[in-house]
Every structure is written in C-alpha cells, then in structure tokens.
Design a protein around this motif. Sequence first.
Motif, PDB file in Angstrom:
ATOM      1  N   GLY A 118      -0.097 -38.434  21.662  1.00  0.00           N
ATOM      2  CA  GLY A 118       0.716 -37.227  21.631  1.00  0.00           C
ATOM      3  C   GLY A 118       0.491 -36.297  22.804  1.00  0.00           C
ATOM      4  O   GLY A 118      -0.255 -36.600  23.729  1.00  0.00           O
ATOM      5  N   THR A 119       1.154 -35.171  22.726  1.00  0.00           N
ATOM      6  CA  THR A 119       1.018 -34.177  23.778  1.00  0.00           C
ATOM      7  C   THR A 119      -0.212 -33.316  23.537  1.00  0.00           C
ATOM      8  O   THR A 119      -0.927 -33.495  22.555  1.00  0.00           O
ATOM      9  N   LEU A 120      -0.470 -32.422  24.433  1.00  0.00           N
ATOM     10  CA  LEU A 120      -1.653 -31.574  24.337  1.00  0.00           C
ATOM     11  C   LEU A 120      -1.287 -30.209  23.789  1.00  0.00           C
ATOM     12  O   LEU A 120      -0.270 -29.621  24.178  1.00  0.00           O
ATOM     13  N   TYR A 160       0.477 -33.643  35.635  1.00  0.00           N
ATOM     14  CA  TYR A 160      -0.855 -34.191  35.395  1.00  0.00           C
ATOM     15  C   TYR A 160      -0.722 -35.666  35.040  1.00  0.00           C
ATOM     16  O   TYR A 160       0.299 -36.088  34.490  1.00  0.00           O
ATOM     17  N   GLN A 185      -2.754 -38.938  33.022  1.00  0.00           N
ATOM     18  CA  GLN A 185      -3.820 -39.289  32.082  1.00  0.00           C
ATOM     19  C   GLN A 185      -3.883 -40.804  31.946  1.00  0.00           C
ATOM     20  O   GLN A 185      -2.979 -41.426  31.369  1.00  0.00           O
ATOM     21  N   PHE A 235       2.189 -36.070  32.415  1.00  0.00           N
ATOM     22  CA  PHE A 235       2.596 -34.866  31.699  1.00  0.00           C
ATOM     23  C   PHE A 235       3.081 -33.807  32.677  1.00  0.00           C
ATOM     24  O   PHE A 235       2.412 -33.506  33.674  1.00  0.00           O
ATOM     25  N   PHE A 244       2.558 -28.150  27.716  1.00  0.00           N
ATOM     26  CA  PHE A 244       2.812 -29.507  28.176  1.00  0.00           C
ATOM     27  C   PHE A 244       4.059 -30.109  27.540  1.00  0.00           C
ATOM     28  O   PHE A 244       4.404 -29.803  26.390  1.00  0.00           O
ATOM     29  N   GLY A 245       4.688 -31.004  28.289  1.00  0.00           N
ATOM     30  CA  GLY A 245       5.735 -31.846  27.724  1.00  0.00           C
ATOM     31  C   GLY A 245       5.100 -32.948  26.900  1.00  0.00           C
ATOM     32  O   GLY A 245       3.874 -33.027  26.768  1.00  0.00           O
ATOM     33  N   THR A 246       5.935 -33.819  26.352  1.00  0.00           N
ATOM     34  CA  THR A 246       5.446 -34.877  25.464  1.00  0.00           C
ATOM     35  C   THR A 246       4.907 -36.082  26.216  1.00  0.00           C
ATOM     36  O   THR A 246       4.347 -36.976  25.613  1.00  0.00           O
TER      37      THR A 246
END
Lengths: 114, 116
Positions: A42-44, B36, B38, B90, B106-108
């Motif tokens: 998921g998102t943060l 960003y 990840q 993101f 943040f976006g998804t």
Amino acid sequence: AQTIHQWPVAEIKAVGSPLSLGCTIKGKSSPNLYWYWQATGGTLQQLFYSITVGQVESVVQLNLSASRPKDDQFILSTEKLLLSHSGFYLCAWSLGGTGGGEQYFGPGTRLTVL
Amino acid sequence: TQTVSQSDAHVTVFEGDSVELRCNYSYGGSIYLSWYIQHHGRGLQFLLKYYSGNPVVQGVNGFEAEFSKSDSSFHLRKASVHWSDSAVYFCAVSPSYGGSGNKLIFGTGTLLSVKP
C-alpha cells in the motif's frame, strides 16, 4: 554523511502486547523527524512528525504514540497492539523548516501482529 | 484537500525501453512535488523534486520529471530502463508553507517491472 537506523528490523507480536520502535539519525543536527506506516502493498501514511526535541505532532490517530527524547532519536510506541497495526513502519528525516518535499527514509521495521 | 493520483498501478517494460510513470495532483496552494523509489522490502529513496523554475527536473540514475501546471501533472520519465529500476515509484506532494509543510502526501504507487 547522514545515516538513519531503525530498530528492530522485524517484530512478531501478540494482539494486546506493548510495542516500541526506534529510529536514530546520525550526522544531522536538529532534523525534522517523521513516522510513516505502510500496509502491505500500500501507500504510505504519515503518522507523526517532530520539529524539535520533546515536541511531536500527530497526523493520524491509530492508537499509537510517539516521542522525541533526544535530538537524534524518535520513538513509536503503544501499550496495546491491534491486528490493524501490522505493516511496515518507516522513519524519515528532513531539513528543518518546511522540509521542502525532500525526506530521507530509514530501512523500516516490519511488524506482524498475531 | 490535497490529493495525489497515480493512475497506473503496474507498468511492465523491457530493458532498454523508455518509460513514463504518471502523477496528477490536486492542490490549490504552493507545493513541492517529488518522486521516491522503493525497492521490495526496503525504505524509500528520494529521486527528485520540483518547486519552481525549469519545469523539467533531473534526478538520480537518469530519471527526470516534468511539471505541468495546466495538466496538474508531474510525470516521471527515463529514456532507457535497467532491470535494477524494477521497484515501486511514489509521487508525493508537500505544501510549502506553515506547519503543514512538514506533511508529505503520497500517491498509491506504481510498480515498475523491467523484463530482460
């Protein structure tokens, strides 16, 4: 160079048990500090931020609390874990002021609540 | 209310291809826009940001992004991807004033998969 450490790397805890996660930043004085939560895939979600020692602002209430006992340390805790607390917790720092949209993240702590 | 939209949940390309990851935002005030990356099971790494000036900003590892006020967009691009670029990307928006300037939304995320 600045470094950010988080501990522990991973935790498996029982529902109702207490929790304490830590974050330390080295090489930067008076940073802004942040805690984020990320559900699997998921998102943060930003949980807390702190601009100075002893001062913490809550962004989202998730039955968690945070403290900044030292300039370089940020602690996330709860007295009673819920299943919904499972996820990935990330600590981050930025320069003071507004932060400028630029934050630097630690490696994270994976929390599993059973 | 600030929102960040990443319309593509998953993008698959081949090594050496170009790629564009889309980001649209909704916010009425002055903001920072950032991207960003990840990698699986890791923390986020800052790639680049925009606040003002030249709408095309350069980041690390050959990434660039272009801001468009008319489209409310901040798309990320790379001319030639490598397998190591496989990760979740993101987009984020941060208000540039006051206490809320410490807030990063943040976006998804978009999962980029690079095939050999």
